[in-house]
Design a protein around this motif. Structure first.
Motif, PDB file in Angstrom:
ATOM      1  N   GLU A  43       8.955  40.570  23.826  1.00  0.00           N
ATOM      2  CA  GLU A  43      10.219  41.228  24.123  1.00  0.00           C
ATOM      3  C   GLU A  43      10.836  40.559  25.337  1.00  0.00           C
ATOM      4  N   GLN A  44      12.161  40.606  25.384  1.00  0.00           N
ATOM      5  CA  GLN A  44      12.857  40.108  26.564  1.00  0.00           C
ATOM      6  C   GLN A  44      13.459  41.300  27.269  1.00  0.00           C
ATOM      7  N   LYS A  45      13.196  41.410  28.562  1.00  0.00           N
ATOM      8  CA  LYS A  45      13.696  42.555  29.317  1.00  0.00           C
ATOM      9  C   LYS A  45      14.551  42.071  30.472  1.00  0.00           C
ATOM     10  N   ARG A  46      15.459  42.915  30.883  1.00  0.00           N
ATOM     11  CA  ARG A  46      16.180  42.608  32.113  1.00  0.00           C
ATOM     12  C   ARG A  46      16.259  43.895  32.921  1.00  0.00           C
ATOM     13  N   PHE A  47      16.395  43.759  34.217  1.00  0.00           N
ATOM     14  CA  PHE A  47      16.516  44.947  35.058  1.00  0.00           C
ATOM     15  C   PHE A  47      17.955  45.420  35.066  1.00  0.00           C
ATOM     16  N   ASN A  48      18.090  46.705  35.259  1.00  0.00           N
ATOM     17  CA  ASN A  48      19.418  47.292  35.284  1.00  0.00           C
ATOM     18  C   ASN A  48      19.671  47.845  36.686  1.00  0.00           C
ATOM     19  N   GLY A  49      19.636  46.960  37.664  1.00  0.00           N
ATOM     20  CA  GLY A  49      19.892  47.383  39.050  1.00  0.00           C
ATOM     21  C   GLY A  49      18.639  47.914  39.718  1.00  0.00           C
ATOM     22  N   GLY A  50      18.779  48.172  41.007  1.00  0.00           N
ATOM     23  CA  GLY A  50      17.657  48.731  41.779  1.00  0.00           C
ATOM     24  C   GLY A  50      16.643  47.680  42.128  1.00  0.00           C
ATOM     25  N   PRO A  51      15.728  47.977  43.051  1.00  0.00           N
ATOM     26  CA  PRO A  51      14.686  46.995  43.326  1.00  0.00           C
ATOM     27  C   PRO A  51      13.780  46.808  42.105  1.00  0.00           C
ATOM     28  N   GLN A  52      13.149  45.651  42.047  1.00  0.00           N
ATOM     29  CA  GLN A  52      12.386  45.288  40.856  1.00  0.00           C
ATOM     30  C   GLN A  52      11.055  44.673  41.272  1.00  0.00           C
ATOM     31  N   VAL A  53      10.038  44.926  40.470  1.00  0.00           N
ATOM     32  CA  VAL A  53       8.732  44.307  40.708  1.00  0.00           C
ATOM     33  C   VAL A  53       8.333  43.592  39.409  1.00  0.00           C
ATOM     34  N   VAL A  54       7.889  42.349  39.549  1.00  0.00           N
ATOM     35  CA  VAL A  54       7.566  41.528  38.383  1.00  0.00           C
ATOM     36  C   VAL A  54       6.191  40.906  38.594  1.00  0.00           C
ATOM     37  N   THR A  55       5.362  40.892  37.561  1.00  0.00           N
ATOM     38  CA  THR A  55       4.116  40.110  37.644  1.00  0.00           C
ATOM     39  C   THR A  55       4.177  38.976  36.625  1.00  0.00           C
ATOM     40  N   ILE A  56       3.699  37.801  37.047  1.00  0.00           N
ATOM     41  CA  ILE A  56       3.794  36.580  36.243  1.00  0.00           C
ATOM     42  C   ILE A  56       2.403  36.203  35.726  1.00  0.00           C
ATOM     43  N   ARG A  57       2.284  36.026  34.425  1.00  0.00           N
ATOM     44  CA  ARG A  57       0.985  35.637  33.848  1.00  0.00           C
ATOM     45  C   ARG A  57       0.636  34.205  34.286  1.00  0.00           C
ATOM     46  N   PRO A  58      -0.595  33.997  34.766  1.00  0.00           N
ATOM     47  CA  PRO A  58      -0.973  32.642  35.184  1.00  0.00           C
ATOM     48  C   PRO A  58      -0.848  31.629  34.049  1.00  0.00           C
ATOM     49  N   ASN A  59      -0.529  30.394  34.441  1.00  0.00           N
ATOM     50  CA  ASN A  59      -0.517  29.243  33.521  1.00  0.00           C
ATOM     51  C   ASN A  59       0.651  29.220  32.547  1.00  0.00           C
ATOM     52  N   ASN A  60       1.726  29.956  32.821  1.00  0.00           N
ATOM     53  CA  ASN A  60       2.849  29.945  31.890  1.00  0.00           C
ATOM     54  C   ASN A  60       4.104  29.306  32.463  1.00  0.00           C
ATOM     55  N   VAL A  61       4.174  29.208  33.763  1.00  0.00           N
ATOM     56  CA  VAL A  61       5.340  28.613  34.423  1.00  0.00           C
ATOM     57  C   VAL A  61       4.801  27.428  35.224  1.00  0.00           C
ATOM     58  N   GLU A  62       5.559  26.358  35.274  1.00  0.00           N
ATOM     59  CA  GLU A  62       5.136  25.197  36.078  1.00  0.00           C
ATOM     60  C   GLU A  62       5.006  25.608  37.549  1.00  0.00           C
ATOM     61  N   PRO A  63       4.068  25.048  38.292  1.00  0.00           N
ATOM     62  CA  PRO A  63       3.995  25.384  39.717  1.00  0.00           C
ATOM     63  C   PRO A  63       5.180  24.809  40.493  1.00  0.00           C
ATOM     64  N   ALA A  64       5.565  25.490  41.556  1.00  0.00           N
ATOM     65  CA  ALA A  64       6.700  25.039  42.374  1.00  0.00           C
ATOM     66  C   ALA A  64       6.352  23.730  43.069  1.00  0.00           C
ATOM     67  N   ALA A  65       7.361  22.887  43.207  1.00  0.00           N
ATOM     68  CA  ALA A  65       7.155  21.604  43.904  1.00  0.00           C
ATOM     69  C   ALA A  65       7.516  21.781  45.380  1.00  0.00           C
ATOM     70  N   ALA A  66       7.168  20.797  46.185  1.00  0.00           N
ATOM     71  CA  ALA A  66       7.473  20.857  47.623  1.00  0.00           C
ATOM     72  C   ALA A  66       8.992  20.903  47.835  1.00  0.00           C
ATOM     73  N   VAL A  67       9.410  21.631  48.867  1.00  0.00           N
ATOM     74  CA  VAL A  67      10.840  21.727  49.175  1.00  0.00           C
ATOM     75  C   VAL A  67      11.183  20.690  50.246  1.00  0.00           C
ATOM     76  N   SER A  68      12.484  20.412  50.392  1.00  0.00           N
ATOM     77  CA  SER A  68      12.864  19.350  51.340  1.00  0.00           C
ATOM     78  C   SER A  68      12.664  19.801  52.789  1.00  0.00           C
ATOM     79  N   SER A  69      12.974  21.080  53.082  1.00  0.00           N
ATOM     80  CA  SER A  69      12.702  21.523  54.460  1.00  0.00           C
ATOM     81  C   SER A  69      11.810  22.765  54.414  1.00  0.00           C
ATOM     82  N   PRO A  70      10.591  22.655  54.980  1.00  0.00           N
ATOM     83  CA  PRO A  70       9.623  23.754  54.884  1.00  0.00           C
ATOM     84  C   PRO A  70      10.164  25.067  55.473  1.00  0.00           C
ATOM     85  N   ALA A  71       9.669  26.155  54.935  1.00  0.00           N
ATOM     86  CA  ALA A  71      10.118  27.489  55.361  1.00  0.00           C
ATOM     87  C   ALA A  71       9.674  27.776  56.799  1.00  0.00           C
ATOM     88  N   GLU A  72      10.442  28.660  57.421  1.00  0.00           N
ATOM     89  CA  GLU A  72      10.063  29.147  58.750  1.00  0.00           C
ATOM     90  C   GLU A  72       8.870  30.101  58.565  1.00  0.00           C
TER      91      GLU A  72
END
Ligand code: FAD
Length: 322
Positions: free
Chosen positions: A143-172
């Motif tokens: 199923e595809q779901k979307r939130f209808n406003g309000g704060p949202q909490v999401v959990t992501i199943r491991p191994n389904n999305v590519e890992p994030a790559a390094a950013v150009s300027s590291p976070a504070e």
């Protein structure tokens, strides 16, 4: 004003878990211009990990470092997150769909009065909406779901999305003090690990799994050797666990772990629907079974009809040469 995404990072064995990088990538997919990302790192002696995390976060990293936070404690971690929320008002909180994430996410959702979408396997954008895909009926439908406003909490199943790559300027990095409340209702005294595998089963790229056809605990040895050569992890069917061939922490399926590796090698597993629920989303499925009629061949991309005790050592021997 843009949205604030808060990603709860996870540490295991002194390293950031891969699923944290995947959660950050999920946020990058969902984000619009003007949205911000905040990652939260909780643990003990995590200074080097906070720096590592900052390299993949386009925003800021909150680091909360205290000996009492070394192992996950639901109350303590919830208290820390409440403290973070005093500084950052989240629109979307993202966690891995892991033991920690599955436990903490509903507590955060209850605290924030948020909606929750669990076990997300894909994120897409359509007409300005962020769509979250999740499996239903043990993987038989999505199923595809979307939130209808309000704060949202999401959990992501491991191994389904590519890992994030390094950013150009590291976070504070922002360090927050942790004040032990002294009134936690439960305290984790010790963690007894049941598996000694080098690779986490839910995050493994290759899983070699054994069923009743493996016949004994000793019979798992060739599977372990193959997994070792492939830098993978060993899983099992419930029948193999019930028979005492291996520990229940290795069980894959409806009442076990859900895995989505790049390659799943099912050895001596018939392919019952309850087992498929835990592995049918694997990218490539290879089945080794001596019964050509075994249902596992219906979902397998490659099938080998033969005795696993002959086939598995041959595969190990060949992969050793690579
Ligand atoms: P079997 O079905 O007995 O299959 C063994 C296979 O090994 C056969 O296909 C046979 O041909 C093959 N074989 C035998 N010897 C060899 C050899 N030498 N070489 C090659 N092949 C060989 N099951 C799970 O796995 N995970 C779950 O989470 C789960 N949850 C369940 C929840 C519920 C509510 C219920 C009712 C059941 C659940 N089950 C689960 C059990 C499930 O229904 C099956 O009983 C189980 O998956 C069968 O395991 P298996 O394939 O290892 O064994």
């Amino acid at each position: 004003m843009g949205k604030t995404y808060v990603v709860v990072a996870e540490v295991r064995g002194g390293s950031l878990r891969q699923v944290t990088l995947e959660a950050l990538q999920a946020v990058s997919i969902a984000k619009e211009d003007g949205d911000v990302t905040t990652a939260v790192l909780i643990g003990s002696q995590i200074t080097p990990l906070a720096a590592e995390l900052a390299n993949v976060v386009d925003g800021q990293v909150y680091s909360i470092d205290h000996p009492e936070l070394e192992v996950y404690n639901p109350e303590a971690y919830l208290n820390v997150m409440k403290q973070v929320f005093e500084h950052v008002a989240p629109d979307v909180v993202v966690l891995g769909h892991t033991a920690l994430g599955r436990d903490l996410a509903p507590a955060l959702a209850a605290h924030l009065g948020a909606g929750q979408i669990s076990d997300v396997t894909a994120i897409d954008k359509q007409d300005g909406d962020v769509l979250f895909t999740r499996p239903l009926y043990a993987g038989k439908a999505f199923e595809q779901k979307r939130f209808n406003g309000g704060p949202q909490v999401v959990t992501i199943r491991p191994n389904n999305v590519e890992p994030a790559a390094a950013v150009s300027s590291p976070a504070e990095i922002i360090e927050l003090d942790y004040a032990p409340s002294g009134s936690l209702r439960s305290i984790v005294k010790d963690i007894v690990r049941k598996t000694s595998g080098k690779v986490d089963l839910t995050e493994a790229k290759i899983v070699v799994s054994g069923g009743r056809g493996v016949k004994s605990a000793e019979g798992f040895k060739p599977l372990e050797e193959l997994a070792d050569v492939l830098h993978g992890a060993v899983g099992a069917s419930r029948a193999a666990c019930d028979a005492g061939y291996c520990d229940y922490s290795m069980q894959i399926g409806q009442t076990g772990k859900v895995v989505t590796p790049e390659i799943y090698i099912a050895c001596g597993i018939s392919g019952a629907i309850q087992h498929l629920a835990g592995m049918s989303q694997s990218r490539v499925i290879i089945a080794i079974n001596k019964d050509p009629e075994a249902p596992i061949f219906k979902v397998a991309d490659y099938g080998i009809v033969g005795d696993l005790f002959e086939v598995v050592p041959l595969l190990t021997q060949e992969f050793r040469k690579v």
